[in-house]
Design a protein around this motif. Structure first.
Motif, PDB file in Angstrom:
ATOM      1  N   LYS A 225       0.965  -1.285  -0.120  1.00  0.00           N
ATOM      2  CA  LYS A 225      -0.080  -0.090   0.071  1.00  0.00           C
ATOM      3  C   LYS A 225       0.702   1.198   0.055  1.00  0.00           C
ATOM      4  N   GLY A 226       0.450   2.067  -0.961  1.00  0.00           N
ATOM      5  CA  GLY A 226       1.326   3.124  -0.928  1.00  0.00           C
ATOM      6  C   GLY A 226       2.862   3.205  -1.351  1.00  0.00           C
ATOM      7  N   ALA A 227       2.983   2.332  -2.711  1.00  0.00           N
ATOM      8  CA  ALA A 227       4.013   1.910  -3.129  1.00  0.00           C
ATOM      9  C   ALA A 227       4.809   2.777  -4.193  1.00  0.00           C
ATOM     10  N   ARG A 228       5.958   2.757  -4.453  1.00  0.00           N
ATOM     11  CA  ARG A 228       6.610   3.343  -5.569  1.00  0.00           C
ATOM     12  C   ARG A 228       7.611   2.402  -6.014  1.00  0.00           C
ATOM     13  N   PHE A 229       7.857   2.358  -7.441  1.00  0.00           N
ATOM     14  CA  PHE A 229       8.724   1.729  -8.122  1.00  0.00           C
ATOM     15  C   PHE A 229       9.804   2.439  -9.196  1.00  0.00           C
ATOM     16  N   THR A 230      10.967   2.081  -8.931  1.00  0.00           N
ATOM     17  CA  THR A 230      12.017   3.091  -9.806  1.00  0.00           C
ATOM     18  C   THR A 230      13.385   2.047 -10.040  1.00  0.00           C
ATOM     19  N   THR A 231      14.015   2.666 -10.926  1.00  0.00           N
ATOM     20  CA  THR A 231      15.365   1.970 -11.085  1.00  0.00           C
ATOM     21  C   THR A 231      16.604   2.879 -10.789  1.00  0.00           C
ATOM     22  N   ALA A 232      16.187   3.936 -10.218  1.00  0.00           N
ATOM     23  CA  ALA A 232      17.128   5.048  -9.621  1.00  0.00           C
ATOM     24  C   ALA A 232      17.904   4.378  -8.407  1.00  0.00           C
ATOM     25  N   LYS A 233      19.024   4.832  -8.174  1.00  0.00           N
ATOM     26  CA  LYS A 233      19.994   4.369  -6.962  1.00  0.00           C
ATOM     27  C   LYS A 233      19.428   4.673  -5.852  1.00  0.00           C
ATOM     28  N   ASP A 234      18.780   5.868  -5.561  1.00  0.00           N
ATOM     29  CA  ASP A 234      18.574   6.197  -4.430  1.00  0.00           C
ATOM     30  C   ASP A 234      17.016   6.016  -4.294  1.00  0.00           C
ATOM     31  N   ILE A 235      16.350   5.128  -3.479  1.00  0.00           N
ATOM     32  CA  ILE A 235      14.964   4.926  -3.412  1.00  0.00           C
ATOM     33  C   ILE A 235      14.185   5.929  -2.814  1.00  0.00           C
ATOM     34  N   ASP A 236      14.901   6.458  -1.543  1.00  0.00           N
ATOM     35  CA  ASP A 236      14.151   7.654  -0.752  1.00  0.00           C
ATOM     36  C   ASP A 236      14.075   9.076  -1.469  1.00  0.00           C
ATOM     37  N   ASP A 237      14.944   9.166  -2.418  1.00  0.00           N
ATOM     38  CA  ASP A 237      15.012  10.525  -3.268  1.00  0.00           C
ATOM     39  C   ASP A 237      15.329  10.146  -4.525  1.00  0.00           C
ATOM     40  N   PRO A 238      14.491   9.348  -5.407  1.00  0.00           N
ATOM     41  CA  PRO A 238      14.667   9.004  -6.802  1.00  0.00           C
ATOM     42  C   PRO A 238      14.365  10.152  -7.749  1.00  0.00           C
ATOM     43  N   GLU A 239      15.133  10.263  -9.060  1.00  0.00           N
ATOM     44  CA  GLU A 239      14.670  11.210  -9.871  1.00  0.00           C
ATOM     45  C   GLU A 239      13.253  11.058 -10.733  1.00  0.00           C
ATOM     46  N   TYR A 240      12.757   9.707 -10.510  1.00  0.00           N
ATOM     47  CA  TYR A 240      11.599   9.348 -11.045  1.00  0.00           C
ATOM     48  C   TYR A 240      11.115   8.055 -10.484  1.00  0.00           C
ATOM     49  N   TYR A 241       9.937   8.175 -10.403  1.00  0.00           N
ATOM     50  CA  TYR A 241       9.191   6.571 -10.092  1.00  0.00           C
ATOM     51  C   TYR A 241       7.883   6.445 -10.611  1.00  0.00           C
ATOM     52  N   PHE A 242       7.322   5.290 -10.161  1.00  0.00           N
ATOM     53  CA  PHE A 242       5.776   4.969 -10.496  1.00  0.00           C
ATOM     54  C   PHE A 242       5.129   4.913  -9.218  1.00  0.00           C
ATOM     55  N   GLN A 243       4.136   5.688  -9.207  1.00  0.00           N
ATOM     56  CA  GLN A 243       3.382   5.751  -7.552  1.00  0.00           C
ATOM     57  C   GLN A 243       2.150   4.979  -7.980  1.00  0.00           C
ATOM     58  N   THR A 244       1.840   4.070  -7.004  1.00  0.00           N
ATOM     59  CA  THR A 244       0.528   3.367  -6.983  1.00  0.00           C
ATOM     60  C   THR A 244       0.231   3.119  -5.766  1.00  0.00           C
ATOM     61  N   ASN A 245      -1.116   2.744  -5.352  1.00  0.00           N
ATOM     62  CA  ASN A 245      -1.683   2.511  -3.885  1.00  0.00           C
ATOM     63  C   ASN A 245      -2.008   1.007  -3.646  1.00  0.00           C
ATOM     64  N   LYS A 246      -2.324   0.288  -4.615  1.00  0.00           N
ATOM     65  CA  LYS A 246      -2.531  -1.218  -4.406  1.00  0.00           C
ATOM     66  C   LYS A 246      -1.736  -2.083  -5.434  1.00  0.00           C
ATOM     67  N   VAL A 247      -0.871  -2.844  -4.610  1.00  0.00           N
ATOM     68  CA  VAL A 247       0.086  -3.812  -5.655  1.00  0.00           C
ATOM     69  C   VAL A 247       0.145  -5.440  -4.781  1.00  0.00           C
ATOM     70  N   LYS A 248       0.138  -6.248  -5.845  1.00  0.00           N
ATOM     71  CA  LYS A 248       0.334  -7.360  -5.422  1.00  0.00           C
ATOM     72  C   LYS A 248       1.626  -8.043  -5.992  1.00  0.00           C
ATOM     73  N   PHE A 249       2.513  -8.249  -5.213  1.00  0.00           N
ATOM     74  CA  PHE A 249       4.059  -8.510  -5.592  1.00  0.00           C
ATOM     75  C   PHE A 249       4.352 -10.072  -5.278  1.00  0.00           C
ATOM     76  N   VAL A 250       4.813 -10.641  -6.108  1.00  0.00           N
ATOM     77  CA  VAL A 250       5.340 -11.934  -6.183  1.00  0.00           C
ATOM     78  C   VAL A 250       6.954 -11.766  -6.517  1.00  0.00           C
ATOM     79  N   PRO A 251       7.613 -12.078  -5.423  1.00  0.00           N
ATOM     80  CA  PRO A 251       9.147 -11.793  -5.678  1.00  0.00           C
ATOM     81  C   PRO A 251       9.580 -12.691  -6.679  1.00  0.00           C
ATOM     82  N   GLY A 252      10.746 -12.065  -7.484  1.00  0.00           N
ATOM     83  CA  GLY A 252      11.224 -12.918  -8.528  1.00  0.00           C
ATOM     84  C   GLY A 252      10.283 -13.280  -9.856  1.00  0.00           C
ATOM     85  N   LYS A 253       8.880 -13.175  -9.691  1.00  0.00           N
ATOM     86  CA  LYS A 253       7.970 -13.231 -10.848  1.00  0.00           C
ATOM     87  C   LYS A 253       7.557 -12.120 -11.534  1.00  0.00           C
TER      88      LYS A 253
END
Length: 924
Positions: A225-253
């Motif tokens: 809940k309240g998640a952000r995805f990015t490939t930036a090095k700094d996850i706390d202050d990224p230059e860009y990210y994808f913001q979403t509220n609901k996520v289902k996450f399956v690690p490695g898949k």
């Protein structure tokens, strides 16, 4: 044993049976009075026993363990190796026979440590670890500022602590198996494997994920809940990210989200999706759609470019299908595949086809054509089979492909006039003597004349040298013992065709088939101790399947060449010998001099070769209608292995090679030994004398050829030069005559041509820069970037510059490091074949790259032709490092191939489709 509640039991035993109950219970049983009384007696005994257990006092007492309410505090010494404590499940010391103990879930060992203290509360069944706390249980590793373990509920809590300044530090680090999370705090249940994570930070492949609240259902499913995805090095202050509220996450898949919005520099963009799917496969690649880019052209209209699909077929090979479509009807298709098998082979195949339409039908500049290119590279690991090898290097297709392609932009490939290919298989047989066989298919294509030469295939076979006169000791010394012979076989099926007939049956109409056998016999030996001598003779037999017959046709009034099909052969032989030695000379100037000595090494050699005349293979034919004028010819003319010679060849050759090396006193006074410096790597002279020259068509002396080269400035500059010195004079018409130039009023030699080339590479680091431009070199261009970097417009994600090994950090603006490199090539050609005495070529080319700032890179490739008095091909390139993004601009401002290309996109391969690419149409 059955346990009853005490209060309930007392009320039942003391209750008086009512009259109504007696009627219902005993009236139906009055005929079995004896049995009823007996059963009641035994029941009374049983009840009395249960009752007495509660009210009677046992004579023997049970020892109990004294417990205190104050929890036990165990200090931990982190400097000792025994600071790791092991805790087992705590069992109550008071054991009651009538109560079955509850099985504790923590059936394994728990290891923990802490810097300040570890507090165990047996009453609350808690273990509290404080400051640099660590806890290990099975596959769970937990590190945090504070850790609280409740071993009764099988739960653990971890969080941060405050330092002396009141700042929260020592964030938890939770690791289970291959999954790792770095939240603000976490609660985890060992039994259910569920967890509640606050402000989690985790990495999955190239993605970095941060979520306000994460609920872990099991080892394979997370809800965020309240998640952000990015490939930036700094996850706390990224230059860009994808913001979403609901996520289902399956690690490695995979990651499946609800409404997803792209945020750049903390500013939400209008780019949003109702749902999103991000693949998280642990495999190197997964199949997926390649999103096209939009462009427009003045001659082809609007277009969608590089749309397609990537097929991850297996771990050994893949396939990429790409296509372009233009609104005027032009289209392009590309198929690219890479394959590899460890310790076996690797390679790639590229097929490109373009249907090019310029302008619109009915306009005067309308044109339509099809071009294609096929590239295949294959190499085999020698470890898989040392006795055999298969390799391929193919580059073939339309002669005008690299000049007209809408997806390739490289001047090196455009200016190259030759495409070549080779496919070969070789095998070695471990016999005595050893035998080898090789099959090769070759292709050579002139892109100017569009002529194609191919051999399908050529056969090479040989048997190793045999020394028939070597004794049992195996020593090969002397004239006789060094005599050796071998057998070589060569076969070819060769033909010449052009672009229009390529891949059509007609291209084999003029095929030439032949085979050649050769048996060379040679020896070498020492002569007068200081001379190395060698002698050899060679016997050749050539087989062909086609010959020619010349005759004069009176009706057509010309000579006709008639092809005669059928087997024919000719045999030749020759003899050669050589004598050489090495002479060393040292010129000493004194140890107190800067140049202490110069060493000169000379290697003179004299060779002699003789080939007799084979006039028996020659016939005559008439060249006029009267038949009185005859001319000689051989039926083996234009054969695949040439024709036998008609005249004797009796030639003596002279060669002299020189090297010059100096001993120089080292500028470092602490070093006692002088350092060596190469003055001339080589200085060669060669010529020959033909005893059988006729003085009209052939001349006795061949021109003297001079060549040399050296390296300067710590081997950063390569200098090469060559010249041709002709001893014969020329007449007024420019034809060479059999008169020495010095006898004709000139100098001893007439320099007919000369050339010099300089190549200089240097950089701010002081080391030679190794440049690689693999695709350009494969297409026929240069390996460096003197002609610009190769721009593959199918994929512009790769940097045009060398990637830095580390990051550039600016401490002060004027102290910023600005790396640069430069490659320079200078060429000068002098021509004097007919006394014109002119500079036919004089050009300078420079390629330079520089880090303008630590994030800005710039480069230029340009040159100037001093003969044509104009700027040669020029390319400007710029690149901006935007951390997770890359922006690049490539501009060719001048000439036939002028164009520009702009690109901005995410560096990460998993988000390579998030890009914007804009380019101009080339003027072709």
């Amino acid at each position: 044993m059955i346990i009853f509640d005490k209060k309930l039991y007392v009320s039942l035993t003391c209750q008086k049976t009512s009259h109504n109950f007696t009627k219902i219970a005993f009236k139906p049983l009055h005929t079995n009075l004896f049995n009823i009384v007996l059963i009641s007696f035994f029941l009374t005994l049983g009840c009395g026993k249960l009752y007495s257990q509660d009210i009677t006092t046992k004579k023997s007492s049970i020892q109990t363990v004294k417990q205190t309410d104050k929890p036990e505090i165990i200090p931990i010494d982190t400097t000792k190796t025994d600071s790791v404590k092991t805790v087992k499940a705590v069992i109550d010391s008071v054991k009651v026979d009538s109560i079955k103990p509850k099985k504790t879930f923590l059936d394994g060992k728990v290891k923990y440590r802490a810097k300040d203290y570890a507090k165990i509360d047996q009453k609350k069944k808690l273990i509290t670890l404080y400051n640099e706390a660590e806890l290990y249980y099975k596959d769970v590793e937990l590190k945090s500022g504070i850790i609280v373990l409740n071993y009764e509920n099988d739960e653990v809590y971890a969080g941060r602590i405050k330092d002396s300044a009141g700042v929260l530090t020592q964030y938890p680090n939770f690791k289970q198996g291959s999954s790792e999370v770095q939240p603000d705090s976490i609660r985890f249940n060992f039994k259910t494997k569920k967890a509640l994570i606050f402000n989690s930070r985790t990495e999955q492949g190239e993605f970095k994920i941060k979520a306000a609240i994460t609920k872990k259902e099991n080892d394979s499913v997370y809800f965020l809940k309240g998640a952000r995805f990015t490939t930036a090095k700094d996850i706390d202050d990224p230059e860009y990210y994808f913001q979403t509220n609901k996520v289902k996450f399956v690690p490695g898949k995979k990651v499946v989200t609800g409404v997803t919005n792209m945020v750049i520099a903390d500013v939400p963009t209008p780019l949003a999706l109702p749902f999103a799917f991000f693949p998280m496969s642990k495999e190197e690649s997964v199949s997926g759609i390649i999103i096209p880019s939009y462009n427009d052209s003045n001659t082809r209209g609007f277009s969608l470019q590089n749309m397609g699909y990537y097929f991850a077929l297996s771990e050994n090979y893949d396939l990429t299908v790409l296509g372009d479509y233009y609104t005027n009807g032009s289209y392009a298709m590309r198929f690219e595949s890479s394959y590899a098998k460890r310790y076996k082979y690797r390679g790639n195949v590229n097929f490109r086809f373009e249907n090019l339409i310029n302008s619109e039908r009915g306009y005067p500049d309308y044109s339509k054509q099809n071009i294609y290119n096929i590239q295949w590279s294959h190499s085999r690991d020698t470890k898989s089979n040392p006795n055999s090898n298969f390799s391929a290097s193919v580059n073939m297709g339309s002669s005008k492909y690299f000049k007209q392609s809408i997806n390739q932009a490289n001047i090196g490939s455009n200016l190259n006039n030759t495409l070549s290919s080779s496919i070969s298989y070789s095998k070695t047989f471990n016999t005595i003597p050893q035998a080898r066989i090789a099959l090769t298919a070759t292709h050579s294509q002139n892109t100017q004349t569009e002529e194609i030469n191919m051999t399908l295939p050529s056969l090479q076979a040989s048997i190793d040298r045999v020394y028939p006169f070597v004794g049992k000791d195996g020593v090969k010394k002397g004239l006789i013992k060094n005599i050796n012979l071998q057998y070589n076989l060569s076969g070819k099926n060769s033909f010449v065709t052009n672009d229009s007939l390529f891949f059509k049956p007609q291209m084999f109409d003029d095929a030439k088939i032949g085979m050649q056998h050769s048996i060379p016999i040679s020896t070498n030996f020492k002569l007068f101790k200081y001379f190395s001598a060698s002698a050899s003779t060679n016997y050749q037999e050539t087989w062909v399947t086609k010959t020619i017959e010349k005759s004069y046709n009176i009706d057509q009034n010309k000579v006709i060449d008639n092809t005669v099909n059928g087997f024919d052969a000719f045999r030749t032989y020759n003899f050669s010998s050589s004598l050489g030695t090495t002479i060393y000379g040292t010129f000493k100037f004194g140890e107190d001099k800067k140049i202490q000595a110069i060493r000169h090494v000379m290697r003179p050699s004299v060779s002699y070769s003789y080939t007799p005349s084979f006039e028996k293979y020659y016939d005559t034919y008439a060249i006029d209608a009267s038949g009185t004028t005859m001319k000689d010819y051989t039926r083996f003319e234009n054969g695949i292995y040439g024709a036998p010679g008609k005249s004797n060849s009796n030639i003596v050759g002279f060669d002299l090679s020189n090297t010059f090396e100096a001993k120089v006193r080292d500028s470092d006074s602490t070093k006692t030994e002088p350092k060596k410096m190469m003055l001339l790597n080589n200085l060669n002279f060669s010529t020959s004398y033909n005893f059988d020259a006729d003085g009209e068509t052939t001349f006795a002396w061949e021109p003297v050829r001079v060549s040399g080269g050296t390296q300067l400035f710590d081997n950063k500059m390569n200098v090469n030069f060559a010249a041709t010195l002709n001893p014969y004079a020329i007449d007024n018409s420019g034809q060479q005559i059999n008169v020495f130039n010095i006898d004709n009023g000139g100098s001893l030699f007439r320099m007919t041509s000369a050339n010099m080339t300089l190549n200089y590479s240097f950089s701010s680091k002081g080391d030679d820069k190794e440049k690689e431009n693999t695709q350009s070199e494969r297409n026929g261009g240069r390996s460096d970037d003197l002609f610009g970097t190769n721009t593959d417009l199918n994929d512009t994600r790769n940097s045009q510059f060398d990637e830095d090994d580390g990051e550039n950090v600016i401490s002060e603006f004027f102290k910023a490091k600005l790396p640069w490199d430069m490659t320079m090539a200078y060429s000068l050609t002098y021509t004097n074949a007919n006394r014109e005495r002119k500079i036919s070529g004089n050009s300078l080319m420079i390629s330079a790259n520089m880090d303008i700032t630590p994030k800005w890179k710039g480069g230029v490739s340009t040159g100037y032709d001093f003969v044509q008095k104009g700027v040669t091909f020029t390319q400007l390139r710029f690149e901006r490092d935007l951390l997770s993004w890359r922006m690049a601009f490539n501009w060719t401002p001048l000439g036939e191939y002028s164009n520009w290309n702009f690109f901005i996109g995410i560096k990460s391969g998993i988000l390579s489709d998030i890009k914007w690419n804009k380019r101009s149409a080339t003027n072709r």
